[in-house]
Design an enzyme around this catalytic site. Structure first.
Site, mmCIF file in Angstrom:
data_model
loop_
_atom_site.group_PDB
_atom_site.id
_atom_site.type_symbol
_atom_site.label_atom_id
_atom_site.label_comp_id
_atom_site.label_asym_id
_atom_site.label_seq_id
_atom_site.Cartn_x
_atom_site.Cartn_y
_atom_site.Cartn_z
ATOM 1 C CG ASP A 97 36.960 48.574 50.758
ATOM 2 O OD1 ASP A 97 37.681 49.316 50.064
ATOM 3 O OD2 ASP A 97 37.385 47.565 51.327
ATOM 4 C CG ASP A 261 36.761 41.653 47.896
ATOM 5 O OD1 ASP A 261 37.979 41.765 48.143
ATOM 6 O OD2 ASP A 261 35.876 41.729 48.782
ATOM 7 C CB CYS A 369 45.656 30.746 26.831
ATOM 8 S SG CYS A 369 44.715 31.752 27.964
ATOM 9 C CB CYS A 371 43.197 34.946 28.514
ATOM 10 S SG CYS A 371 44.900 35.378 28.101
ATOM 11 C CB CYS A 374 47.931 33.589 26.034
ATOM 12 S SG CYS A 374 48.112 33.301 27.802
ATOM 13 C CG HIS A 396 46.868 33.618 31.698
ATOM 14 N ND1 HIS A 396 46.453 32.878 30.613
ATOM 15 C CD2 HIS A 396 47.252 32.704 32.642
ATOM 16 C CE1 HIS A 396 46.567 31.581 30.886
ATOM 17 N NE2 HIS A 396 47.061 31.459 32.111
HETATM 18 ZN ZN LIG Z 1 46.015 33.416 28.674
#
Ligand SMILES: [Zn+2]
Lengths: 414, 391
Positions: A97, A261, A369, A371, A374, A396
């Site tokens: 964009d 977005d 967590c 992710c 972490c 995260h």
């Molecule tokens: Zn995390």
């Protein structure tokens, strides 16, 4: 529903050491760094949104890319530059964009249709958004009230956006561009947005990005989408520019929105005062342990001789040590909170964050967590301190945002 | 004069300890006496402190030092933690009259060996210490922080009760002119061991530059202006930037060793020399002229052409390392649009610039780079289309 993440050259440096706060001195920016789709176990987004204004800057203002980086992006293309094909679990899409908010104060957009086609084609984007001019304002009365103070200006911006959309599409076709062109609808009311979408469909667009909705309240966004839905062909897909609002995603989808977005989940990690550390059901406050050398206010007070630098450094270190020891179970939560409060008093001292810090420390989000960051950063990710920690927490947050989105979409046909 | 110090105060507790250091007393003039000695830097904070600048309650100026610059300290600390560090320059300390010198040997015209006796009170406040650091507070802090057992350091001291004298010494030692950059760059390749980070990462590009300027097979031989090659026409900084751009984002990157900041020097030099040989052959009339007569030798041309080397290197990356002939062939594509020594650059139908109207600014470098690379892309794309049409 696809989630695109707007690139702003936000990466983490894997060589960064939390204890010594040092990194490899030979690290090459961007190349040795990791993007969210590389650092997290699973990519938190379906695609990247890359804006010409961030890459190229505007006339007279540099972008976020160094000159050598920009040249390399043009040479190798967006997929190689962002190393998108090194993830094999799914194909990440790319959308280009113009970054209309960066030139919102100008009378006309600074780019020509050809320049923008060059950018999208040169970088090899999947989707390319036409050049638009943001309307800053939302007021239904401008539809009918000929004396409305902003009516002329808003109509003009809508007109510019539609004209550029027509020119952009015809230039892309004439040059046999390989990206899918996306038109932009700008408006100030449900009716005006609907008129834009209908005009864009006439030009030939089957994908339309809804622009200028970031400041709108959710009911207003929904009202616009409903009005658009009346004129929308069933094959026309909508993209919401800059909107996250997870809780409304089902209603968005029902009105033809197939993608959006947003950077907010990421940016909240270092922009928001409180809600800067996400868990699935609520947000927590990251623990502020600013760097003595990185906090402008504190630095100024030290320079003026009002605060002892040695005392500040000592407290900063004690906080870091206590937080780490709390994580290993060798220091009590009260000790940590007391030290954090004492250091906070020295740095800022305007409010007592003890209660929210206690919740963060007790929740220990970093422990379970999944992710991917972490686990490696541990309690360091919960510290509001320097960009390496804040960006990791931002990644995260993106991971958690993705899970929230999936939960909202459960039951609806995503 | 207001002073917050309580020196020689009769009410202060008796001194319990003293440090006795072998020292040399140096007479610099009829009223000027200096002391030179060595002490473990870790011991320094026991008897010397820093006089921070601030205003007292009557707005009078107190002290003179700025706060510690943590990034600077980190850089020195890292050096101290590296293998075999050395700090040859002395720290300067101003002592008050509680410090004594006991001569122990024969004095010649200006020097006399002896012992410097410094009172120590580990319980005392900072402001009651007998010494003030006039020069070297960052070095002192770095030694204090460094993960090393000890680090002996040279100290030059003088004894005074006057704040004003300390201040003037402080200004004198801190207002010397820094070394010229060009001299530093020229010395870099022949240094060993740790340097400040900013210089350490420049050492490798500076090594490449040295080869380009002094190797007999280099097309750039003697063309790069350095303190020892003043007749060179290309600014050393232009070459360094061209090299650094390519090392981070261009054709040299694949040859770098990630862990050490160095790389495969031979392969890199081969590519750079071949490219600039081809540039010289393609633009003979613009070569080796001073920048005011040729934009090719100007920062704008050097950096712009550096990007072109990267682009050509990328195109050939999966075939071979480009040879001089390859580079010449590719440079031919853009030779016609270059106006290094006369004429007009035609950046766009409505954007023309006289050949010498390009300056060494980010904007102009970008304008020229984008133009050259855009033309190159268009030409090579056209070539692909022509080839496809022939096939
Ligand atoms: Zn995390």
């Amino acid at each position: 529903m696809k989630f695109f993440f707007p690139d702003s050259q936000d990466q983490i440096d894997p060589s960064f050491d939390f204890i010594s706060e040092e990194r490899s001195i030979y690290r090459v920016r961007q190349r040795d760094d990791h993007y969210a789709h590389e650092a997290l176990r699973a990519s938190p987004f379906d695609g990247l949104l890359v804006s010409k204004a961030i890459v190229d800057g505007l006339p007279g203002a540099a972008g976020k890319y160094t000159a050598p980086q920009r040249q390399r992006l043009y040479r190798v293309g967006v997929r190689d530059f962002f190393r998108l094909d090194e993830r094999h679990d799914r194909r990440l899409e790319t959308m280009g964009d113009c970054g209309a908010f960066t030139y919102v104060r100008d009378d006309v957009p600074p780019y020509t249709a050809d320049e923008v086609v060059d950018f999208y084609e040169g970088c090899g984007f999947d989707l390319g958004i036409s050049i638009d001019h943001v309307i800053l304002g939302y007021d239904k009365t401008a539809d009918t009230d000929a004396s409305h103070p902003h009516r002329d200006g808003w109509q003009q911006r809508q007109q510019i956006t539609l004209e550029l959309a027509a020119e952009f599409r015809s230039r892309a076709r004439a040059r046999k561009a390989r990206f899918t062109p996306v038109g932009v609808a700008q408006g100030w009311s449900p009716t005006s947005y609907a008129a834009s979408v209908s005009a864009l469909q006439k030009i030939g667009y089957s994908r339309v990005a809804m622009g200028g909705m970031v400041p709108l309240k959710t009911p207003d966004i929904l009202a616009c989408l409903e009005a658009v839905n009346v004129v929308r062909k069933s094959s026309t897909q909508l993209h919401l520019l800059g909107i996250s609002r997870c809780e409304n995603v089902e209603a968005f989808a029902a009105n033809g929105v197939t993608s959006f977005d947003s950077t907010s989940a990421f940016r909240q990690s270092f922009k928001d005062d409180h809600d800067n550390y996400y868990a699935l059901d609520r947000n927590y406050s990251a623990l502020r342990v600013p760097q003595v050398d990185g906090n402008p206010k504190l630095k100024a007070r030290i320079r003026a001789g009002q605060v002892s630098q040695a005392q500040a450094i000592k407290l900063e270190r004690q906080c870091l040590q206590a937080v780490r020891r709390y994580d290993t179970g060798t220091v009590t939560i009260e000790t940590v909170l007391e030290l954090l409060r004492e250091y906070d008093q020295l740095c800022d001292g305007r409010k007592d964050r003890t209660a929210s810090y206690q919740q963060t420390l007790e929740a220990q989000l970093w422990r379970d967590c999944q992710c991917g960051l972490c686990e490696s950063a541990g309690i360091e990710i919960a510290l509001f301190r320097g960009s390496e920690r804040n960006k990791r927490r931002g990644f995260h947050n993106l991971h958690v945002f993705r899970q929230r989105l999936a939960r909202e979409l459960e039951g609806t046909a995503a | 004069m207001t002073t917050s110090r309580r020196r020689g105060d009769l009410t202060s507790p008796p001194i319990e300890q003293e440090l006795r250091l072998p020292a040399l007393q140096v007479r610099q003039g009829p009223n000027r006496i200096l002391y030179s000695f060595a002490v473990d830097g870790k011991e320094l904070p026991r008897f010397a402190t820093v006089s921070r600048i601030r205003r007292d309650t009557d707005a009078g100026i107190q002290g003179y030092q700025r706060p510690e610059v943590l990034s600077h300290i980190t850089s020195i600390r890292k050096y101290l933690e590296s293998e075999d560090p050395m700090i040859p320059n002395a720290i300067v300390i101003a002592f008050d009259k509680r410090v004594l010198f006991e001569p122990s040997g024969p004095a010649d015209a200006y020097a006399c060996p002896g012992t410097l006796v410094i009172p120590i009170d580990d319980q005392g406040a900072d402001a009651d210490k007998p010494g003030w650091v006039v020069d070297g507070q960052q070095r002192c802090a770095a030694i204090r922080e460094a993960r090393v057992e000890s680090f002996p350091i040279c100290v030059t001291a003088f004894i005074t009760e006057s704040d004003a004298e300390q201040r003037s010494q402080f200004i004198l030692v801190n207002s010397t002119k820094p070394l010229p950059k060009g001299l530093i760059y020229e010395l870099l390749p022949s240094t060993v061991g740790a340097l400040p980070v900013a210089l350490q990462v420049r050492r490798f590009p500076a090594t490449l530059l040295e080869h380009l300027n002094y190797d007999s097979d280099s097309p750039l031989q003697s063309l790069i202006q350095t303190p020892t090659t003043p007749e060179g026409v290309i600014k050393d900084n232009s070459i360094l930037r061209m090299l650094e751009n390519s090392l981070s984002d261009g054709a040299l990157y694949p040859y770098r060793y990630a862990g050490t900041g160095e790389g495969d020097v031979d392969s890199m030099l081969a590519m750079i020399k071949d490219f600039w040989t081809a540039v010289r052959d393609t633009f003979p009339s613009a070569w080796a002229l001073p920048p005011r007569r040729s934009r090719l030798m100007h920062g704008v041309g050097i950096i712009g052409m550096g990007y072109l080397m990267d682009a050509i290197g990328d195109r050939y990356a999966h075939i071979r390392t480009p040879t001089v002939d390859d580079f010449r062939y590719e440079l031919d594509e853009i030779a016609d649009v270059c106006e290094w020594t006369s004429g007009t650059w035609r950046f766009a139908p409505d954007h023309h610039r006289k050949w010498n109207d390009l300056q060494n600014t980010p904007g102009d470098i970008r304008l020229l780079s984008n133009y050259i690379l855009g033309e190159y892309r268009v030409q090579t794309m056209g070539r692909r289309v022509r080839r496809q049409q022939r096939a």
